[in-house]
Scaffold this motif. Structure first.
Motif, PDB file in Angstrom:
ATOM      1  N   ASP A 176       0.943  -1.266  -0.252  1.00 29.15           N
ATOM      2  CA  ASP A 176      -0.158  -0.022   0.299  1.00 29.15           C
ATOM      3  C   ASP A 176       1.047   1.097   0.050  1.00 29.15           C
ATOM      4  O   ASP A 176       0.892   1.792   1.041  1.00 29.15           O
ATOM      5  CB  ASP A 176      -0.804   0.435   1.077  1.00 29.15           C
ATOM      6  CG  ASP A 176      -1.951   0.753   0.924  1.00 29.15           C
ATOM      7  OD1 ASP A 176      -1.537   1.956   0.166  1.00 29.15           O
ATOM      8  OD2 ASP A 176      -3.321   1.090   1.510  1.00 29.15           O
ATOM      9  N   PRO A 290      -4.686   5.875   1.401  1.00 32.56           N
ATOM     10  CA  PRO A 290      -4.910   3.879   1.357  1.00 32.56           C
ATOM     11  C   PRO A 290      -5.466   3.317   0.552  1.00 32.56           C
ATOM     12  O   PRO A 290      -5.797   3.697  -0.315  1.00 32.56           O
ATOM     13  CB  PRO A 290      -5.478   3.908   2.616  1.00 32.56           C
ATOM     14  CG  PRO A 290      -5.844   5.273   3.392  1.00 32.56           C
ATOM     15  CD  PRO A 290      -5.370   6.015   2.715  1.00 32.56           C
ATOM     16  N   THR A 291      -4.469   2.384  -0.354  1.00 31.10           N
ATOM     17  CA  THR A 291      -5.511   1.733  -1.379  1.00 31.10           C
ATOM     18  C   THR A 291      -6.545   0.260  -0.855  1.00 31.10           C
ATOM     19  O   THR A 291      -6.987  -0.397  -1.515  1.00 31.10           O
ATOM     20  CB  THR A 291      -4.866   0.978  -2.146  1.00 31.10           C
ATOM     21  OG1 THR A 291      -3.695   0.072  -1.691  1.00 31.10           O
ATOM     22  CG2 THR A 291      -4.097   2.081  -2.873  1.00 31.10           C
ATOM     23  N   ILE A 292      -5.998  -0.050   0.380  1.00 31.27           N
ATOM     24  CA  ILE A 292      -6.671  -1.602   1.402  1.00 31.27           C
ATOM     25  C   ILE A 292      -7.996  -1.141   2.023  1.00 31.27           C
ATOM     26  O   ILE A 292      -6.854   0.346   3.237  1.00 31.27           O
ATOM     27  CB  ILE A 292      -5.784  -2.600   1.177  1.00 31.27           C
ATOM     28  CG1 ILE A 292      -4.822  -2.860   1.807  1.00 31.27           C
ATOM     29  CG2 ILE A 292      -5.151  -2.944  -0.375  1.00 31.27           C
ATOM     30  CD1 ILE A 292      -4.041  -4.250   2.302  1.00 31.27           C
TER      31      ILE A 292
END
Length: 417
Positions: A176, A290-292
């Motif tokens: 991330d 954040p991507t997750i």
């Protein structure tokens, strides 16, 4: 069979879907103007079998005592005379042994993993969009000491077959890139690869609309339940401010209001509301957000990226049925998320929210028939993982109503009152 579902949060809507799939005539009653307008509206957005640990544990009393002296801790208790909280706390403490804690965790995990499968089936069948991501959820730690404790703690889940990966700081940044500017704040983390994120409010509203259009489910909005009609061992009708609704069976999915409604007909349910707070802020820079989904385990703060929005949630506050909030309630949350992703979202334009989680002393939801009324079933008490468990518990209760064998072991999940 005509069935009335009492409450249109994510648990109620998922239950209505499963009932309609099974061929029932389904009516849903809710006091709000749309689905998921209360507890399911602003939760963290995490769908996490990996977070199935029971709250009641040997460490719970220590955490409770610490909360009395640390206002920034994720758990808060308002000391006041509250007979409901007193009774709930006594039951909670009896669940805090190591044996009961592990047993309750296994019950939750069993349902959570099943619910994940059911959510996948619903998503494939309906093709509804709810900002879902399936890249896992990261549980990260700020020191080597807490990381080591977290790895030891999560090993229990790994021993049950849950796939986890222990990551160092560099691996987290690679996973991330949103952590690039704050990597020095963390020591490492654990990725639970079957966990996911999604917007429970959007899911509920999309699924309600789909169920109404494709299954004929009838939703009665802005309809407040006032009382029940009963005869012998059956509920015959629910009385609302919009009139009387009769059915063959009734499913209680009213979350924190469930014990209040059940008390009117002599059914006792030891459920207590636990307040949580969240913000939802528009993404500023997708590369710095954040991507997750993730959990800052040291600060007890969780977040999800929901399309072009960032959801951040924290706190378990024991304050009765108070849903109010003030700016200072979000101080620790905002300080933490700004530290982690300072340019990720426009925090000045955040929507602020507070809601109540329906928590049982054991942390395990209650499903199935009440002993007093054979046609009244419960599907409530999911606590902080209602979004995670909703699609599974709805299917289990549907099977129980129709006297079909559920697809999972229901030992420890069936209501005993």
């Amino acid at each position: 069979m005509k069935v009335i579902v009492l409450g249109a949060g994510v648990v109620g809507v998922a239950t209505a879907y499963h009932l309609a799939q099974a061929g029932c005539e389904v009516v849903v009653i809710d006091r709000q103007a749309a689905a998921a307008s209360e507890t399911s509206y602003g939760n963290a957005g995490l769908v996490t079998p990996g977070d199935s640990f029971a709250w009641a544990s040997p460490a719970a009393l220590k955490t409770f005592m610490s909360s009395l002296f640390n206002p920034d801790l994720g758990i808060k208790v308002k000391l006041r005379w509250d007979p409901r909280l007193f009774a709930w706390t006594l039951r909670f403490l009896t669940e805090c042994t190591q044996q009961k804690s592990q047993s309750n965790t296994l019950k939750k995990l069993r349902l959570a993993v099943y619910a994940r499968e059911q959510m996948q089936q619903i998503a494939e069948h309906t093709q509804i969009d709810f900002n879902r991501t399936q890249q896992g959820v990261l549980y990260f730690y700020r020191s080597e000491q807490t990381l080591a404790h977290g790895v030891e703690h999560m090993q229990f889940m790994a021993d049950q077959g849950l796939p986890i990966k222990v990551l160092d700081r560099q691996q987290i940044v690679a996973l991330d890139p949103g952590f690039t500017g704050s990597a020095d704040k963390i020591a490492g983390g654990i990725l639970c690869t079957i966990d996911q994120t999604g917007d429970s409010c959007r899911f509920s509203r999309e699924l309600a609309a789909w169920s109404e259009a494709n299954q004929g489910v009838q939703f009665n909005w802005q309809t407040t339940i006032q009382s029940f009609e009963t005869q012998n061992d059956k509920v015959t009708a629910v009385i609302t401010d919009q009139g009387r609704f009769s059915a063959d069976a009734f499913i209680m999915t009213a979350g924190c209001d469930s014990p209040l409604l059940l008390e009117t007909i002599g059914v006792k349910l030891p459920l207590y509301p636990v307040k949580g707070y969240s913000i939802t802020a528009p993404i500023l820079d997708p590369e710095q957000a954040p991507t997750i989904g993730g959990v800052d385990d040291d600060r007890l703060i969780a977040y999800s990226r929901l399309g072009d929005r960032l959801r951040v949630a924290c706190t378990a506050e024991f304050a009765g049925y108070d849903r109010s909030h003030k700016p200072s309630d979000f101080r620790a949350l905002l300080a933490t998320i700004r530290e982690l992703f300072p340019q990720g979202a426009d925090y000045d334009k955040a929507e602020y929210w507070a809601g109540l989680r329906p928590m049982m002393p054991s942390s395990v939801p209650v499903l199935g028939r009440t002993q007093r009324f054979s046609n009244l079933l419960l599907n409530t008490g999911h606590g902080h993982v209602g979004w995670t468990m909703s699609c599974g518990s709805g299917k289990v209760v549907t099977d129980l109503l129709l006297q079909r064998k559920p697809e999972i072991d229901t030992n420890g999940l069936i209501f005993q009152g």
